[in-house]
Design a protein around this motif. Structure first.
Motif, PDB file in Angstrom:
ATOM      1  N   THR A 126       0.823  -1.198   0.000  1.00 43.08           N
ATOM      2  CA  THR A 126       0.000   0.000   0.000  1.00 43.08           C
ATOM      3  C   THR A 126       0.862   1.256   0.000  1.00 43.08           C
ATOM      4  OG1 THR A 126      -1.624   1.293   1.256  1.00 43.08           O
ATOM      5  CG2 THR A 126      -0.193  -0.151   2.527  1.00 43.08           C
ATOM      6  N   ASP A 127       0.485   2.202  -0.844  1.00 51.64           N
ATOM      7  CA  ASP A 127       1.207   3.465  -0.912  1.00 51.64           C
ATOM      8  C   ASP A 127       0.829   4.406   0.235  1.00 51.64           C
ATOM      9  OD1 ASP A 127       2.333   2.511  -3.202  1.00 51.64           O
ATOM     10  OD2 ASP A 127       1.180   3.760  -4.590  1.00 51.64           O
ATOM     11  N   THR A 128      -0.231   4.078   0.946  1.00 41.87           N
ATOM     12  CA  THR A 128      -0.694   4.951   2.028  1.00 41.87           C
ATOM     13  C   THR A 128       0.362   5.114   3.111  1.00 41.87           C
ATOM     14  OG1 THR A 128      -2.970   4.258   1.615  1.00 41.87           O
ATOM     15  CG2 THR A 128      -2.524   5.319   3.725  1.00 41.87           C
ATOM     16  N   ASP A 129       0.935   3.990   3.557  1.00 41.85           N
ATOM     17  CA  ASP A 129       1.999   4.062   4.566  1.00 41.85           C
ATOM     18  C   ASP A 129       3.262   3.319   4.126  1.00 41.85           C
ATOM     19  OD1 ASP A 129       1.136   1.475   4.749  1.00 41.85           O
ATOM     20  OD2 ASP A 129       0.410   1.608   6.806  1.00 41.85           O
ATOM     21  N   ASN A 130       3.360   3.043   2.808  1.00 42.00           N
ATOM     22  CA  ASN A 130       4.561   2.403   2.221  1.00 42.00           C
ATOM     23  C   ASN A 130       4.891   1.076   2.901  1.00 42.00           C
ATOM     24  OD1 ASN A 130       5.362   5.672   2.596  1.00 42.00           O
ATOM     25  ND2 ASN A 130       5.257   4.885   0.512  1.00 42.00           N
ATOM     26  N   SER A 131       3.891   0.216   3.046  1.00 41.50           N
ATOM     27  CA  SER A 131       4.109  -1.042   3.764  1.00 41.50           C
ATOM     28  C   SER A 131       3.603  -2.244   2.979  1.00 41.50           C
ATOM     29  CB  SER A 131       3.417  -1.011   5.130  1.00 41.50           C
ATOM     30  OG  SER A 131       2.006  -0.985   4.976  1.00 41.50           O
ATOM     31  N   TYR A 132       4.207  -3.399   3.258  1.00 44.96           N
ATOM     32  CA  TYR A 132       3.803  -4.689   2.706  1.00 44.96           C
ATOM     33  C   TYR A 132       2.924  -5.385   3.745  1.00 44.96           C
ATOM     34  CZ  TYR A 132       4.244  -9.658   1.366  1.00 44.96           C
ATOM     35  OH  TYR A 132       4.001 -10.961   1.045  1.00 44.96           O
ATOM     36  N   ILE A 134       1.287  -8.850   5.199  1.00 46.71           N
ATOM     37  CA  ILE A 134       1.438 -10.301   5.197  1.00 46.71           C
ATOM     38  C   ILE A 134       0.101 -10.951   4.839  1.00 46.71           C
ATOM     39  CG2 ILE A 134       1.947 -12.321   6.614  1.00 46.71           C
ATOM     40  CD1 ILE A 134       4.404 -10.629   6.065  1.00 46.71           C
ATOM     41  N   PRO A 135       0.033 -11.745   3.744  1.00 46.85           N
ATOM     42  CA  PRO A 135      -1.251 -12.316   3.320  1.00 46.85           C
ATOM     43  C   PRO A 135      -1.720 -13.488   4.173  1.00 46.85           C
ATOM     44  CG  PRO A 135       0.495 -12.960   1.806  1.00 46.85           C
ATOM     45  CD  PRO A 135       1.110 -12.000   2.771  1.00 46.85           C
ATOM     46  N   THR A 136      -0.802 -14.363   4.597  1.00 45.46           N
ATOM     47  CA  THR A 136      -1.158 -15.524   5.413  1.00 45.46           C
ATOM     48  C   THR A 136      -0.073 -15.763   6.458  1.00 45.46           C
ATOM     49  OG1 THR A 136      -0.063 -17.047   3.859  1.00 45.46           O
ATOM     50  CG2 THR A 136      -2.428 -16.660   3.537  1.00 45.46           C
ATOM     51  N   SER A 137      -0.468 -16.297   7.598  1.00 48.37           N
ATOM     52  CA  SER A 137       0.482 -16.544   8.682  1.00 48.37           C
ATOM     53  C   SER A 137       1.508 -17.597   8.271  1.00 48.37           C
ATOM     54  CB  SER A 137      -0.265 -17.024   9.934  1.00 48.37           C
ATOM     55  OG  SER A 137      -1.196 -16.054  10.372  1.00 48.37           O
ATOM     56  N   GLY A 138       2.731 -17.439   8.755  1.00 45.70           N
ATOM     57  CA  GLY A 138       3.777 -18.418   8.452  1.00 45.70           C
ATOM     58  C   GLY A 138       5.163 -17.830   8.597  1.00 45.70           C
ATOM     59  N   ILE A 139       6.135 -18.552   8.049  1.00 47.06           N
ATOM     60  CA  ILE A 139       7.535 -18.136   8.104  1.00 47.06           C
ATOM     61  C   ILE A 139       7.926 -17.548   6.749  1.00 47.06           C
ATOM     62  CG2 ILE A 139       9.910 -18.901   8.478  1.00 47.06           C
ATOM     63  CD1 ILE A 139       8.771 -21.183  10.171  1.00 47.06           C
ATOM     64  N   ARG A 167       7.759  -4.185  12.089  1.00 45.25           N
ATOM     65  CA  ARG A 167       6.502  -4.920  11.938  1.00 45.25           C
ATOM     66  C   ARG A 167       5.414  -4.210  12.746  1.00 45.25           C
ATOM     67  NH1 ARG A 167       6.495  -9.534  15.651  1.00 45.25           N
ATOM     68  NH2 ARG A 167       5.597  -7.914  16.977  1.00 45.25           N
ATOM     69  N   THR A 168       4.296  -3.933  12.093  1.00 45.58           N
ATOM     70  CA  THR A 168       3.161  -3.323  12.791  1.00 45.58           C
ATOM     71  C   THR A 168       2.059  -4.362  12.913  1.00 45.58           C
ATOM     72  OG1 THR A 168       3.718  -1.131  11.921  1.00 45.58           O
ATOM     73  CG2 THR A 168       1.501  -1.446  12.795  1.00 45.58           C
ATOM     74  N   ASP A 208      -0.125  -8.609   9.408  1.00 47.89           N
ATOM     75  CA  ASP A 208       1.036  -7.820   9.835  1.00 47.89           C
ATOM     76  C   ASP A 208       1.478  -6.919   8.690  1.00 47.89           C
ATOM     77  OD1 ASP A 208       1.057  -9.072  12.267  1.00 47.89           O
ATOM     78  OD2 ASP A 208       2.794 -10.340  11.866  1.00 47.89           O
ATOM     79  N   LYS A 209       1.972  -5.722   9.037  1.00 54.30           N
ATOM     80  CA  LYS A 209       2.509  -4.811   8.033  1.00 54.30           C
ATOM     81  C   LYS A 209       4.006  -4.650   8.254  1.00 54.30           C
ATOM     82  CE  LYS A 209      -1.488  -2.015   6.786  1.00 54.30           C
ATOM     83  NZ  LYS A 209      -1.970  -0.622   6.565  1.00 54.30           N
TER      84      LYS A 209
END
Length: 239
Positions: A126-132, A134-139, A167-168, A208-209
């Motif tokens: 997202t360009d809103t806060d420049n963050s990725y 996490i789509p699904t929980s895992g490693i 990490r947010t 998570d972001k």
């Protein structure tokens, strides 16, 4: 006897002329058109794929067709091997740093935007806060690199600047990893090797972001950010 043979021939010729047979339908559209259910009571089991075909129904026309079993196997393999979490981006100019109130003290995020991705789905970033996100929980395997200016600067180590990953989660931002720029004393000049990277694995939860940026960034010259280069990648490796 001749009368019987002629009658049989006429019956066969009539059956041949009517090449489409319908069951529960007066207007068949195939050689055999069944408008109803089909029950097969004896289905021997094949022990190998070669030599066999799978029957499948076309949902558009309801026509039954042959399908090579290997085609289904290939689709399953390709689908299973598609990692939808993969994302990478690179920024070669126009770097600026974003400061949010929830970030840990001294951390500012690099202004990556979705259009700078080199691989991956735009919806993951997202360009809103420049963050990725996490789509699904895992490693996940994560890499982050940053070169400040030319990569070699006069001493700027007083505030221990470097790079970090934040990490947010549930509105709480945590610095999960960082690396400081290193120094080198070259006889007369104290220089900072202002290029470093992080490559490691982390456990994340869905939603998570991740933000990629600089720590101790107050010591850095804004003018040199424009000639800096930064990149990151991330992908899931295990549940």
């Amino acid at each position: 006897m001749k009368t019987r043979i002629c009658s049989l021939l006429l019956a066969l010729s009539g059956f041949s002329a009517f090449s489409q047979v319908g069951i529960n339908t007066p207007t068949p559209t195939a050689t055999l058109d069944v408008n109803g259910t089909l029950k097969v009571r004896d289905t021997p089991q094949a022990t190998a794929l070669p030599g066999y075909q799978i029957m499948a129904v076309n949902l558009g026309s309801t026509q039954v067709m042959r399908v090579d079993p290997q085609l289904i196997a290939d689709i399953a393999i390709n689908t299973a091997s598609t990692n939808t979490s993969v994302y990478a981006a690179k920024k070669t100019s126009g770097i600026s740093l974003l400061s949010l109130g929830l970030f840990p003290s001294g951390f500012r995020a690099v202004n990556f935007v979705a259009s700078e991705r080199t691989v991956g789905t735009a919806g993951l970033f997202t360009d809103t806060d420049n963050s990725y996100t996490i789509p699904t929980s895992g490693i996940y395997a994560v890499g982050f690199a940053f070169r400040y200016g030319s990569g070699l600067q006069a001493e700027i180590l007083s505030n221990s600047p470097g790079i970090g990953i934040v990490r947010t989660r549930a509105g709480v931002a945590t610095l999960i990893d960082s690396r400081t720029f290193s120094g080198a004393n070259l006889i007369l000049l104290s220089l900072t090797i202002s290029e470093t990277n992080i490559n490691s694995v982390y456990t994340f939860q869905a939603g998570d972001k991740l933000s990629f940026g600089l720590t101790g960034s107050n010591a850095l010259s804004v003018g040199l950010l424009g000639s800096s280069v930064s990149s990151f990648y991330i992908y899931k490796i295990s549940n």
